[in-house]
Design an enzyme around this catalytic site. Sequence first.
Site, PDB file in Angstrom:
ATOM      1  N   GLN A   8      42.044  55.319  45.780  1.00 44.45           N
ATOM      2  CA  GLN A   8      40.742  54.720  46.062  1.00 44.45           C
ATOM      3  C   GLN A   8      40.891  53.608  47.087  1.00 44.45           C
ATOM      4  OE1 GLN A   8      39.103  52.319  42.899  1.00 44.45           O
ATOM      5  NE2 GLN A   8      37.002  52.795  43.467  1.00 44.45           N
TER       6      GLN A   8
ATOM      7  N   GLU B 122      33.667  55.352  37.295  1.00 44.09           N
ATOM      8  CA  GLU B 122      34.859  54.522  37.132  1.00 44.09           C
ATOM      9  C   GLU B 122      34.685  53.568  35.942  1.00 44.09           C
ATOM     10  OE1 GLU B 122      35.752  52.143  40.569  1.00 44.09           O
ATOM     11  OE2 GLU B 122      37.773  51.677  39.868  1.00 44.09           O
TER      12      GLU B 122
HETATM   13  C1  LIG Z   1      45.607  46.655  38.732  1.00 45.94           C
HETATM   14  C2  LIG Z   1      44.537  46.769  39.767  1.00 45.94           C
HETATM   15  C3  LIG Z   1      44.316  47.986  40.382  1.00 45.94           C
HETATM   16  C4  LIG Z   1      43.336  48.109  41.373  1.00 45.94           C
HETATM   17  N1  LIG Z   1      43.185  49.322  41.991  1.00 45.94           N
HETATM   18  C5  LIG Z   1      42.294  49.442  43.007  1.00 45.94           C
HETATM   19  C6  LIG Z   1      42.191  50.656  43.752  1.00 45.94           C
HETATM   20  O1  LIG Z   1      42.897  51.643  43.468  1.00 45.94           O
HETATM   21  N2  LIG Z   1      41.340  50.714  44.778  1.00 45.94           N
HETATM   22  C7  LIG Z   1      40.536  49.659  45.119  1.00 45.94           C
HETATM   23  O2  LIG Z   1      39.744  49.800  46.051  1.00 45.94           O
HETATM   24  N3  LIG Z   1      40.606  48.476  44.454  1.00 45.94           N
HETATM   25  C8  LIG Z   1      41.473  48.350  43.407  1.00 45.94           C
HETATM   26  N4  LIG Z   1      41.581  47.145  42.738  1.00 45.94           N
HETATM   27  C9  LIG Z   1      40.827  45.987  43.240  1.00 45.94           C
HETATM   28  C10 LIG Z   1      39.742  45.427  42.347  1.00 45.94           C
HETATM   29  O3  LIG Z   1      38.626  46.240  42.348  1.00 45.94           O
HETATM   30  C11 LIG Z   1      39.452  44.000  42.845  1.00 45.94           C
HETATM   31  O4  LIG Z   1      40.591  43.226  42.586  1.00 45.94           O
HETATM   32  C12 LIG Z   1      38.266  43.380  42.174  1.00 45.94           C
HETATM   33  O5  LIG Z   1      37.083  44.016  42.549  1.00 45.94           O
HETATM   34  C13 LIG Z   1      38.143  41.881  42.492  1.00 45.94           C
HETATM   35  O6  LIG Z   1      38.171  41.628  43.855  1.00 45.94           O
HETATM   36  P1  LIG Z   1      39.187  40.544  44.443  1.00 45.94           P
HETATM   37  O7  LIG Z   1      40.531  40.880  43.992  1.00 45.94           O
HETATM   38  O8  LIG Z   1      38.953  40.431  45.901  1.00 45.94           O
HETATM   39  O9  LIG Z   1      38.784  39.190  43.746  1.00 45.94           O
HETATM   40  P2  LIG Z   1      37.616  38.196  44.208  1.00 45.94           P
HETATM   41  O10 LIG Z   1      36.401  38.963  44.463  1.00 45.94           O
HETATM   42  O11 LIG Z   1      38.135  37.301  45.247  1.00 45.94           O
HETATM   43  O12 LIG Z   1      37.383  37.377  42.850  1.00 45.94           O
HETATM   44  C14 LIG Z   1      38.047  36.173  42.541  1.00 45.94           C
HETATM   45  C15 LIG Z   1      37.341  35.556  41.353  1.00 45.94           C
HETATM   46  O13 LIG Z   1      35.999  35.217  41.722  1.00 45.94           O
HETATM   47  C16 LIG Z   1      35.082  35.790  40.807  1.00 45.94           C
HETATM   48  N5  LIG Z   1      33.842  36.105  41.517  1.00 45.94           N
HETATM   49  C17 LIG Z   1      33.711  36.654  42.745  1.00 45.94           C
HETATM   50  N6  LIG Z   1      32.414  36.785  43.052  1.00 45.94           N
HETATM   51  C18 LIG Z   1      31.707  36.314  42.008  1.00 45.94           C
HETATM   52  C19 LIG Z   1      30.313  36.173  41.715  1.00 45.94           C
HETATM   53  N7  LIG Z   1      29.378  36.548  42.567  1.00 45.94           N
HETATM   54  N8  LIG Z   1      29.955  35.648  40.520  1.00 45.94           N
HETATM   55  C20 LIG Z   1      30.888  35.256  39.631  1.00 45.94           C
HETATM   56  N9  LIG Z   1      32.218  35.352  39.853  1.00 45.94           N
HETATM   57  C21 LIG Z   1      32.618  35.872  41.029  1.00 45.94           C
HETATM   58  C22 LIG Z   1      35.799  37.003  40.264  1.00 45.94           C
HETATM   59  O14 LIG Z   1      35.286  37.375  39.002  1.00 45.94           O
HETATM   60  C23 LIG Z   1      37.230  36.498  40.168  1.00 45.94           C
HETATM   61  O15 LIG Z   1      37.400  35.783  38.992  1.00 45.94           O
HETATM   62  C24 LIG Z   1      42.545  46.994  41.737  1.00 45.94           C
HETATM   63  C25 LIG Z   1      42.771  45.758  41.116  1.00 45.94           C
HETATM   64  C26 LIG Z   1      43.761  45.635  40.139  1.00 45.94           C
HETATM   65  C27 LIG Z   1      43.980  44.298  39.502  1.00 45.94           C
END
Ligand SMILES: Cc1cc2nc3c(=O)[nH]c(=O)nc-3n(C[C@H](O)[C@H](O)[C@H](O)COP(=O)(O)OP(=O)(O)OC[C@H]3O[C@@H](n4cnc5c(N)ncnc54)[C@H](O)[C@@H]3O)c2cc1C
Lengths: 320, 396
Positions: free
Chosen positions: B129, B247
């Site tokens: 993904q 998902e």
């Molecule tokens: C083990 C693992 C596997 C994954 N596999 C995939 C994959 O195969 N493909 C893929 O595309 N993605 C994958 N992901 C990514 C995952 O979808 C993202 O990590 C997730 O959506 C969070 O985005 P970010 O890491 O940029 O965190 P950020 O968006 O930067 O978030 C940081 C913090 O801010 C908070 N936050 C952000 N915006 C808001 C808001 N509006 N209100 C309140 N709180 C907020 C979040 O809750 C979090 O606590 C994976 C992640 C993990 C940990």
Amino acid sequence: MDFDLNEDEAALQEGVRSFCAGRFDMETVRSLADSAGVDRGRWRELADTGVFGLRLPEADGGVGLGLTEAVLVFEELGRAVVPGPILASHLAAGLVDGALSGDRVVGLVERPAHPVLVEHLDALDALVVVDDEGLHLVEADAISGEPVGRPLDPWTPLHVVADLPAGQVIGGPEDAARWRLEGAVLAAAQLLGIAGATVELGTAYAKEREQFGKPIGTFQAVKHILADMLTRAEVARAAVYAAGVTLDDPSVGDPARAAHGAKLIAGEAGIANGKACIQVHGGMGFTWEVDAHLYLKRAFVLDTVFGSGDVHAEAMAALV
Amino acid sequence: MDLRYSAEEEAFRAELVEWLDEVLPTVGPPPGNQNDWDARRAYDTAWQRMLFDQGYAGINWPTEVGGRGASPAEHLIFLEETERRGAPYVGVMFVALLHAGPTLIAEASPEQKAAHLPAILRGDQVWCQGFSEPQAGSDLASLRTRAVRDGDEYVINGSKIWTSNAQVADYCELLVRTDPDAPKHKGISWLILPMDTPGIDIRPLRSVPGTEEFSEVFFDDVRVPVANRVGDENDGWRVAMVTFSFERGTAFVSEMLASMQLVEQLAAAAKKVTRGSGTAWDDAGLRRDIGQVAADLDALWALVKRNVTQASRTGVPGPGGSVFKLHYSEVRHRLGLLGERVFERAGLALDDVAGMGNGPHVEGLLHAISISIAAGTTQIQRNIVAERILGLPKDR
Ligand SMILES: Cc1cc2nc3c(=O)[nH]c(=O)nc-3n(C[C@H](O)[C@H](O)[C@H](O)COP(=O)(O)OP(=O)(O)OC[C@H]3O[C@@H](n4cnc5c(N)ncnc54)[C@H](O)[C@@H]3O)c2cc1C
């Protein structure tokens, strides 16, 4: 009554903090995973700063301070996630040859335990076994253990030791009881350091990381996670500082109660804040590269040292 | 409401159980080295092939695309029995089977379906993904990876991050920006990207458990046929929402069922672990907390039954998936901490020590930490529940 740090205490805290920043920066700490958590050179530097001899009388080569001050020092060591048997060598200084000077690295293990898991065995010269009967000194080369392939905290390697040699008696039941109480408070201090460090790491990230065009710290969901983290750390700080003072001067409270409460609260704060710090980092938090997992993994280790949360909650229940 | 299984459904169960009992002893344990991705792929796809040969692949997929077309009840029985009997986990087939495949079923052209769905069911196609980017996680719609039209191809530049299983994937469900001038949700397209296309650079990232769980993926003038687009150009956000509903709504179900096994193992371990003069099970506080987690997982299983029967009527799971994911994450965090309480010092080892069975629990503890982040963080799921289900005003 004055709960603020006095000048000497503040200077001690500041001194240890800058020592750690210079000599146990994260890069150094991370590299110690390759040597069972201990580098002999840095270990002697810890000894030279007085970490091990902090509470020994000056006449015996120590610094002559109390648990009040030791708590501040161990908080900083926890904040820097300094690995190795620092707590054991501190307790053993003056009692086990070479612990004070850092020439010999001394570990400890508690009994009864099923199984017995010894930390940092490959880095140890000697091990103190703590049980109800007292303290028993065993030379490390007399111990054979099976290494654990993947320790939860890679900076705290473990060996399963099926048969602990009887060793030499170096303390009686009262000494063991004292070690347990003081050890619980100092492990709590390290957990407090972890709880505080994760607040700082998480807050800094929440100010810098942007999503939806603003710092993520703008969102109440993130603010509340961090505010809860700070609350846990501050509550733990009050409990741990008070425990240090109470053990030094039982006229201000019940040392046992203070120690049990401090260990329980600080353990919860260290673990909960470690997890929350990862959550604030999102995907970055689940990487090896970001330091958040080092704090959480160490918090899990320290929570088991001198009694886990359940043990102390039970002890508290018996005291209320 | 009727929670009984019919005679035919019970017959389906009996036949499935008979087969599982026969084949599972011949299926070895998963590869010990979790960074041996070739072995992991081989293991996971071999199991998918066995399911396919027996007619169980795509249990709830329509028969037109090669699925079994099973009823919701049969689907639930399948999940329940494969988990209960310890059948292999979907593993690297996760994306293909649980969200890319279902998205293709709902949105793809007949040609696209024919090119991918049968191969997925046979275990011949592994998908990953490519949604998240370094600057676009929770705010996924701000993604920047560009796809510029050049004749009948898109030319892709940019990067993705956290791409699980990228090392072994044949295809990627890829979100790209096709119109940089449109409002952020209106300029996105959903593409099928063959991972052997020139210009793709995969750099694995080390995760908290120490495994290379996910990767950063870079695109340098990567050419993809326009025919690989699913849905209309710039309508990719809507397609992605379909992917998300699978998902969040159903993809974690087998994991959740596996957690029930963990609870049972934990209770069994607590009855053996020495505590004072007795065992950890003598500790009423601990015992009740284990009971609580068991109740939560039972309730989640009931919730899944409800969500699955609803989805079978609407085709695509609703926002109730976020409710499931929120609570599941929370329960897994609690279960992880309970493991530490039962195993105490042995809870500091990812490998089993002294035959205590601590390994899976400590692995589970670290895995739990990712569940509240992956597939939309707990904070984002709460926003979804508050805004889409409760209709509360948005603050963004
Ligand atoms: C083990 C693992 C596997 C994954 N596999 C995939 C994959 O195969 N493909 C893929 O595309 N993605 C994958 N992901 C990514 C995952 O979808 C993202 O990590 C997730 O959506 C969070 O985005 P970010 O890491 O940029 O965190 P950020 O968006 O930067 O978030 C940081 C913090 O801010 C908070 N936050 C952000 N915006 C808001 C808001 N509006 N209100 C309140 N709180 C907020 C979040 O809750 C979090 O606590 C994976 C992640 C993990 C940990």
